[in-house]
Enzyme design. Structure first.
Site, PDB file in Angstrom:
ATOM      1  N   PRO A 238       0.788  -1.230   0.000  1.00  0.00           N
ATOM      2  CA  PRO A 238       0.000   0.000   0.000  1.00  0.00           C
ATOM      3  C   PRO A 238       0.826   1.288   0.000  1.00  0.00           C
ATOM      4  CG  PRO A 238      -0.110  -1.102   2.137  1.00  0.00           C
ATOM      5  CD  PRO A 238       0.524  -2.062   1.188  1.00  0.00           C
ATOM      6  N   ASN A 239       0.323   2.229  -0.751  1.00  0.00           N
ATOM      7  CA  ASN A 239       0.873   3.597  -0.848  1.00  0.00           C
ATOM      8  C   ASN A 239       2.159   3.684  -1.666  1.00  0.00           C
ATOM      9  OD1 ASN A 239      -1.191   4.778   0.860  1.00  0.00           O
ATOM     10  ND2 ASN A 239      -0.185   3.710   2.538  1.00  0.00           N
TER      11      ASN A 239
ATOM     12  N   ARG B  45       5.238  10.830  -2.619  1.00  0.00           N
ATOM     13  CA  ARG B  45       5.045  10.529  -1.206  1.00  0.00           C
ATOM     14  C   ARG B  45       6.341  10.725  -0.393  1.00  0.00           C
ATOM     15  NH1 ARG B  45       4.686   4.400   1.092  1.00  0.00           N
ATOM     16  NH2 ARG B  45       4.144   4.996   3.204  1.00  0.00           N
TER      17      ARG B  45
ATOM     18  N   TYR C  32      11.408   8.278   1.014  1.00  0.00           N
ATOM     19  CA  TYR C  32      11.265   7.291  -0.061  1.00  0.00           C
ATOM     20  C   TYR C  32      11.902   7.682  -1.391  1.00  0.00           C
ATOM     21  CZ  TYR C  32       7.950   5.637   3.429  1.00  0.00           C
ATOM     22  OH  TYR C  32       7.385   5.215   4.598  1.00  0.00           O
TER      23      TYR C  32
ATOM     24  N   ASN D  55       8.028  -5.568  -1.117  1.00  0.00           N
ATOM     25  CA  ASN D  55       8.002  -4.471  -0.139  1.00  0.00           C
ATOM     26  C   ASN D  55       6.568  -4.442   0.384  1.00  0.00           C
ATOM     27  OD1 ASN D  55       7.905  -2.164   1.352  1.00  0.00           O
ATOM     28  ND2 ASN D  55       9.015  -0.893  -0.136  1.00  0.00           N
TER      29      ASN D  55
ATOM     30  N   ALA E 175       3.304  -0.762   4.736  1.00  0.00           N
ATOM     31  CA  ALA E 175       2.783  -0.724   6.108  1.00  0.00           C
ATOM     32  C   ALA E 175       2.365  -2.114   6.605  1.00  0.00           C
ATOM     33  CB  ALA E 175       1.615   0.245   6.191  1.00  0.00           C
TER      34      ALA E 175
ATOM     35  N   HIS F 172       4.359  -4.327   9.200  1.00  0.00           N
ATOM     36  CA  HIS F 172       4.269  -4.204  10.653  1.00  0.00           C
ATOM     37  C   HIS F 172       2.946  -4.718  11.223  1.00  0.00           C
ATOM     38  CE1 HIS F 172       7.535  -1.689   9.382  1.00  0.00           C
ATOM     39  NE2 HIS F 172       6.721  -0.837   8.804  1.00  0.00           N
TER      40      HIS F 172
ATOM     41  N   ASP G   2       1.457 -15.345   6.237  1.00  0.00           N
ATOM     42  CA  ASP G   2       0.956 -16.710   6.049  1.00  0.00           C
ATOM     43  C   ASP G   2       0.781 -17.042   4.573  1.00  0.00           C
ATOM     44  OD1 ASP G   2       0.961 -17.103   8.757  1.00  0.00           O
ATOM     45  OD2 ASP G   2      -1.212 -16.982   9.019  1.00  0.00           O
TER      46      ASP G   2
ATOM     47  N   GLU H 193      12.658  -9.357   1.473  1.00  0.00           N
ATOM     48  CA  GLU H 193      11.873  -8.206   1.939  1.00  0.00           C
ATOM     49  C   GLU H 193      12.677  -6.932   1.654  1.00  0.00           C
ATOM     50  OE1 GLU H 193      11.255  -8.566   6.160  1.00  0.00           O
ATOM     51  OE2 GLU H 193      10.595  -6.489   6.375  1.00  0.00           O
TER      52      GLU H 193
ATOM     53  N   HIS I  17      12.776  -2.596   1.899  1.00  0.00           N
ATOM     54  CA  HIS I  17      12.246  -1.299   2.343  1.00  0.00           C
ATOM     55  C   HIS I  17      13.135  -0.200   1.807  1.00  0.00           C
ATOM     56  CE1 HIS I  17       9.492  -3.334   4.936  1.00  0.00           C
ATOM     57  NE2 HIS I  17      10.493  -4.064   5.371  1.00  0.00           N
ATOM     58  N   LEU I  18      12.529   0.808   1.242  1.00  0.00           N
ATOM     59  CA  LEU I  18      13.310   1.941   0.732  1.00  0.00           C
ATOM     60  C   LEU I  18      14.006   2.665   1.877  1.00  0.00           C
ATOM     61  CD1 LEU I  18      10.317   2.736  -1.390  1.00  0.00           C
ATOM     62  CD2 LEU I  18      12.533   2.887  -2.493  1.00  0.00           C
ATOM     63  N   SER I  19      13.262   2.905   2.938  1.00  0.00           N
ATOM     64  CA  SER I  19      13.810   3.637   4.086  1.00  0.00           C
ATOM     65  C   SER I  19      14.410   2.656   5.091  1.00  0.00           C
ATOM     66  CB  SER I  19      12.702   4.451   4.756  1.00  0.00           C
ATOM     67  OG  SER I  19      11.717   3.589   5.300  1.00  0.00           O
TER      68      SER I  19
ATOM     69  N   ARG J  41      13.566   4.790  12.228  1.00  0.00           N
ATOM     70  CA  ARG J  41      12.300   5.527  12.257  1.00  0.00           C
ATOM     71  C   ARG J  41      11.489   5.169  13.506  1.00  0.00           C
ATOM     72  NH1 ARG J  41       9.600   5.135   6.529  1.00  0.00           N
ATOM     73  NH2 ARG J  41       8.353   6.787   7.461  1.00  0.00           N
TER      74      ARG J  41
ATOM     75  N   ARG K  29       7.714   0.781  13.436  1.00  0.00           N
ATOM     76  CA  ARG K  29       8.240   0.249  12.168  1.00  0.00           C
ATOM     77  C   ARG K  29       9.389  -0.737  12.398  1.00  0.00           C
ATOM     78  NH1 ARG K  29       5.863   3.642   8.202  1.00  0.00           N
ATOM     79  NH2 ARG K  29       5.438   5.680   9.090  1.00  0.00           N
TER      80      ARG K  29
HETATM   81  C1  DQA Z   1       8.386   1.064   3.722  1.00  0.00           C
HETATM   82  C2  DQA Z   1       8.494   1.307   5.238  1.00  0.00           C
HETATM   83  C3  DQA Z   1       7.149   1.106   5.923  1.00  0.00           C
HETATM   84  O1  DQA Z   1       7.278   1.337   7.317  1.00  0.00           O
HETATM   85  C4  DQA Z   1       6.130   2.062   5.370  1.00  0.00           C
HETATM   86  O2  DQA Z   1       4.859   1.845   5.957  1.00  0.00           O
HETATM   87  C5  DQA Z   1       6.049   2.038   3.893  1.00  0.00           C
HETATM   88  C6  DQA Z   1       7.277   1.906   3.116  1.00  0.00           C
HETATM   89  C7  DQA Z   1       9.692   1.405   2.999  1.00  0.00           C
HETATM   90  O3  DQA Z   1       9.811   1.034   1.839  1.00  0.00           O
HETATM   91  O4  DQA Z   1      10.570   2.067   3.568  1.00  0.00           O
HETATM   92  O5  DQA Z   1       4.991   2.207   3.313  1.00  0.00           O
HETATM   93  O6  DQA Z   1       8.124  -0.304   3.510  1.00  0.00           O
END
Ligand code: DQA
Length: 153
Positions: free
Chosen positions: A13-14, A21, A26, A77, A80, A83, A90, A101, A103-105, A110, A114
């Site tokens: 998501p997002n 964003r 990011y 990725n 959200a 977490h 599953d 897995e 994550h950009l950040s 943070r 997270r």
């Molecule tokens: C994220 C980190 C997550 O905590 C966050 O909710 C995201 C992006 C990242 O790519 O850094 O949506 O997965």
């Protein structure tokens, strides 16, 4: 590397809002640019890459189910859902497809909420804090993983 290797890039998501964003977390690249970059790499390496993004848990889970015996490796990725989602964890376990897995950040730098991931302990590896490059590193790892697996068959 077997020519038929199939890799799935999944974004949660997002992440469709990348580029707009919170660029300090990011970066400025859009998801389309990240996906195109990986498609170019996949083409060079002769592997098949499918890219999928969804904002809902249901769509991500269904995509994972459809990948059963169709996909050799997943780069995900979970955004959200990292977490919060036991259901997505599953789903990945149910199809038994190895995954990395991403994550950009650097989520560990943070907010405390997270810091926990429902995926890290069952992932082959975790890329975190390398921005869009993390997807490339994960892709590279997937290629090595699949090449090694093909050698041992
Ligand atoms: C994220 C980190 C997550 O905590 C966050 O909710 C995201 C992006 C990242 O790519 O850094 O949506 O997965």
């Amino acid at each position: 590397m077997p020519k038929s290797a199939r890799i799935l890039l999944l974004n949660g998501p997002n992440l469709n809002m990348l580029g707009v964003r919170e660029p300090t977390h990011y970066g400025s690249l859009s998801l389309a640019a990240i996906e195109q970059n990986l498609q170019d790499l996949a083409q060079k390496c002769g592997v098949n890459l499918d890219c999928f993004q969804a904002n809902s848990e249901e769509k991500l889970i269904e995509k994972i189910h459809r990948s059963f015996q169709q996909v050799d490796f997943i780069i995900i990725n979970p955004a959200a859902y990292t977490h919060t989602s036991v259901a997505l964890r599953d789903a990945l376990l149910s199809v038994a497809i190895p995954f990395v897995e991403v994550h950009l950040s650097n989520v560990h730098k943070r907010e405390a909420f997270r810091h926990h991931s429902y995926f890290s302990d069952v992932a082959e590896g975790v890329m975190c804090g390398f921005g869009a490059k993390g997807y490339e590193y994960a892709f590279d790892f997937a290629l090595q993983y699949l090449a090694k697996k093909a050698e041992n068959v």
